[in-house]
Design an enzyme around this catalytic site. Structure first.
Site, PDB file in Angstrom:
ATOM      1  N   PHE A  36       0.645  19.077   2.110  1.00  0.00           N
ATOM      2  CA  PHE A  36      -0.160  18.769   0.931  1.00  0.00           C
ATOM      3  C   PHE A  36      -1.355  17.904   1.326  1.00  0.00           C
ATOM      4  O   PHE A  36      -2.482  18.141   0.888  1.00  0.00           O
ATOM      5  CB  PHE A  36       0.678  18.045  -0.124  1.00  0.00           C
ATOM      6  N   LYS A 113       5.543   1.720   3.990  1.00  0.00           N
ATOM      7  CA  LYS A 113       5.250   2.561   2.815  1.00  0.00           C
ATOM      8  C   LYS A 113       6.546   3.244   2.381  1.00  0.00           C
ATOM      9  O   LYS A 113       7.028   4.160   3.042  1.00  0.00           O
ATOM     10  CB  LYS A 113       4.182   3.593   3.143  1.00  0.00           C
TER      11      LYS A 113
END
Length: 678
Positions: A36, A113
């Site tokens: 993506f 993250k």
């Protein structure tokens, strides 16, 4: 030409919006995050070159999750931004240079993250009044009731100077250990397992019934602030300190640094150690630490200019399943595995991934020719998670389990009724089984023999130096001269030969339980082997024991007892024992356990990670102190030891009224027995 470019941009934007819908709403993406990101960057490049064709609705201009579901839509007080990404040091340097152009003096805050579901918590006068998903950044879904079931999230803040209004941004996640336990339970009940912890977190949080969410061991970490009234912060680190004081779940995995080199060190560390974190991470985030500088740098339409996400290579990707083949293990088990188009996952190129057994292939609905999702964690063999059904072309075909062993041609069969595994019964001379057994003897789980890896095992067998594992400890330097693997180009012995012979000699004095594990007796792993060694003390006594006697040993039971008896009744197995004994391998329990038997008669279950013990280490500690380490919680469990990121076993203990211990209490129990806990 212009019409072609405009159409290309529109087509790519529509494709990305479709992927966003599948990701944010359906929780069923058909491409990986990395794929993506690549498509989004391609769109950004085109739009930057031809800005006249950029739409205000482009995925590059708005936050991704703006889709309606069954939850009520509500607005955030301040826009909930996303993060721009970089994928390498060169791109990170460009971002650093852009910050430096502003001629500001700043430090950097680095943090991991979290790969979870973005959530915005709203507190008014210290009380949690609303929780929204990110949505399109302006409007999100109201999941307040479900969020309130997560124990890590306080319903009311405490401490000094709590703001009158506070928006807190963070990620809801499914701890990895808890996810693995949860998926095992889901599979045992016959339901489809979740593909990954992120999907499990999203699916759990979007339950219409909050009681379902409450049953899932979700957690959260906060990493940002939106609207705030009644307080200010000087730095990002200062904000985290105060958020923690107010009772919010902040991550301990952040660091304030002063230089690019230190940022790079942080990024590299967590890329190497990403599998040691209690939750999934897909990168590191670098932020300007000073709030005043953040405000000076400002924002784009979708992301802050003062923060960037450094994305790691993906651990979950899609690729083409070219074929399903089978491998034969050391106990004859025939395991299907996926043979795929090469794909880079977690930094290495992968072509094979396990499929466990024929029933698992059917359960996952995988067809040869499918686009499949594969996942790799740490050094574990990659696993196929499932097929991307939407990409089927109609030419895919079903896998058919072979009827004969691919290595020796023997007819395959299930060993016992109800066994889901098919095995090759030619245990003595099947080349695959023999090679795998030799390799396993050298592994850390068994006798831990240096050099005796897969290549060495293959070389020993192909050169005829050994015919089975019984010959292993009779090897001498002259024997190894006959194998190219152990010799140099000039025909003399290589350094690996000396290491190997020395390791063989050292392995002769290993504890009895390791010898038993090395024999590859079906169902006999370290726990059962330790029980056998402790209770019977020698191979001779184990081989002479009746099934009834064996089954009464704590930790064995009828199935393992029958397997042990069956193994020692085979003549060529007895020959291996004789050869090893004649070569000097210790066949008796020589280890003297001086540990106090503080856990005698007690059954313990450990869930989550402990600071002072590895997974194997805590099991060994329990055993050495006279206790039993069990894998599941029942009414017979005496204590459940809970570490960081515990799974559903902790909830099961509470339900059954089993006493829960933290690591400090466990250490007290280990040292002084149950009376010390009173």
């Amino acid at each position: 030409m212009s019409e072609k470019i405009a159409a290309q941009i529109q087509e790519l934007a529509e494709e990305l919006r479709d992927h966003q819908f599948r990701y944010y709403v359906l929780d069923k993406p058909i491409i990986s995050d990395a794929q993506f990101d690549q498509k989004l960057r391609a769109l950004e490049t085109l739009e930057n070159k031809y800005p006249q064709y950029r739409s205000a609705e482009s995925p590059t201009q708005i936050i991704g999750g703006g889709f309606a579901t069954g939850f009520q839509a509500r607005d955030h007080i301040t826009k909930m931004m996303s993060l721009d990404n970089v994928f390498g040091i060169e791109e990170l340097d460009i971002w650093f240079d852009r910050i430096n152009k502003a001629q500001v003096k700043n430090s950097w805050l680095c943090e991991v993250k979290v790969d979870g579901l973005a959530i915005n918590l709203l507190y008014r006068d210290g009380k949690l009044v609303q929780a929204l998903t990110r949505g399109n950044g302006v409007t999100g879904e109201d999941v307040t009731l479900n969020i309130k079931t997560i124990s890590a999230i306080p319903h009311e803040l405490h401490g000094a100077k709590v703001p009158s209004v506070l928006e807190v941004r963070g990620e809801v996640f499914f701890p990895i250990a808890a996810f693995n336990e949860f998926n095992e339970e889901v599979q045992e009940s016959g339901k489809a397992a979740f593909a990954n912890p992120r999907n499990a977190a999203a699916g759990s949080l979007r339950q219409k019934d909050p009681r379902v969410t409450a049953s899932r061991p979700l957690s959260m970490v906060v990493h940002g602030i939106g609207a705030i009234e009644g307080h200010t912060f000087s730095t990002q680190a200062n904000a985290y300190e105060l958020l923690k004081e107010w009772g919010l779940p902040t991550s301990p995995r952040y660091k304030v640094v002063e230089s690019r080199a230190e940022v790079q060190e942080f990024v590299n560390y967590y890329e190497k150690h990403r599998n040691e974190v209690e939750h999934e991470i897909d990168g590191a985030v670098i932020k300007v630490n000073e709030i005043a500088v953040q405000e000076q740098l400002g924002y784009t339409s979708r992301a802050p200019k003062w923060a960037i996400a450094f994305k790691y290579p993906p651990v979950e990707v899609t690729t083409k399943l070219l074929d399903i083949k089978v491998s034969v293990g050391r106990t004859g088990r025939v395991t299907p595995f996926a043979f795929m188009e090469p794909v880079v996952v977690a930094g290495s190129t992968v072509t094979n991934a396990t499929l466990h057994n024929q029933e698992e292939v059917l359960r996952k609905g995988i067809l040869i020719g499918d686009t499949v999702v594969i996942r790799k964690a740490g050094d574990v063999i990659p696993e196929v998670l499932g097929a991307v059904v939407e990409k089927r072309m109609g030419t895919e075909r079903a896998f058919v389990m072979p009827t004969h062993c691919p290595d020796c041609g023997t007819v395959l069969r299930a060993i016992s009724q109800g066994d889901v595994d098919i095995r090759c019964p030619n245990t003595r001379s099947c080349p695959a089984q023999l090679r795998e057994r030799i390799f396993y003897i050298g592994s850390r789980a068994a006798l831990d023999i240096d050099v005796l890896g897969y290549e060495a095992a293959t070389a020993l067998l192909e050169s005829g130096l050994i015919t089975d594992e019984g010959d292993l400890f009779d090897l001498k330097a002259n024997d190894l001269m006959q194998s190219e693997f152990f010799t140099k180009k000039d025909g003399t012995l290589g350094a690996n030969a000396e290491k190997f012979l020395s390791a063989l000699e050292g392995a002769k004095s290993r504890p009895l339980w390791r010898v038993l594990v090395a024999l590859s007796i079906r169902h006999v792993g370290p726990t059962a082997a330790q029980s056998l060694a402790k209770n019977l003390g020698s191979v001779a006594k184990i081989s002479e024991a009746r099934i009834e006697e064996l089954s009464q040993i704590d930790g064995l039971g009828q199935i393992i007892a029958e397997s042990v008896k069956e193994w020692f009744d085979v003549d060529w197995h007895k020959a291996i024992i004789r050869k090893w004994q004649n070569a000097g391998v210790s066949m008796e329990e020589t280890f003297v356990n001086t540990n106090p038997q503080t856990l005698a008669g007690l059954t313990l279950v450990v869930t989550g990670s402990l600071e002072g013990f590895t997974r194997d280490g805590v099991d060994e500690a329990i055993t050495l102190h006279g206790g039993k380490s069990a894998s599941s919680v029942s009414k017979k469990t005496d204590f459940v030891v809970v570490g960081d990121s515990p799974g559903s076993k902790a909830a099961k203990a509470e339900e059954l009224g089993v006493r829960i211990l933290n690591e400090a209490q466990f250490a007290l129990l280990l040292g002084h027995g149950p009376d010390a806990l009173k």
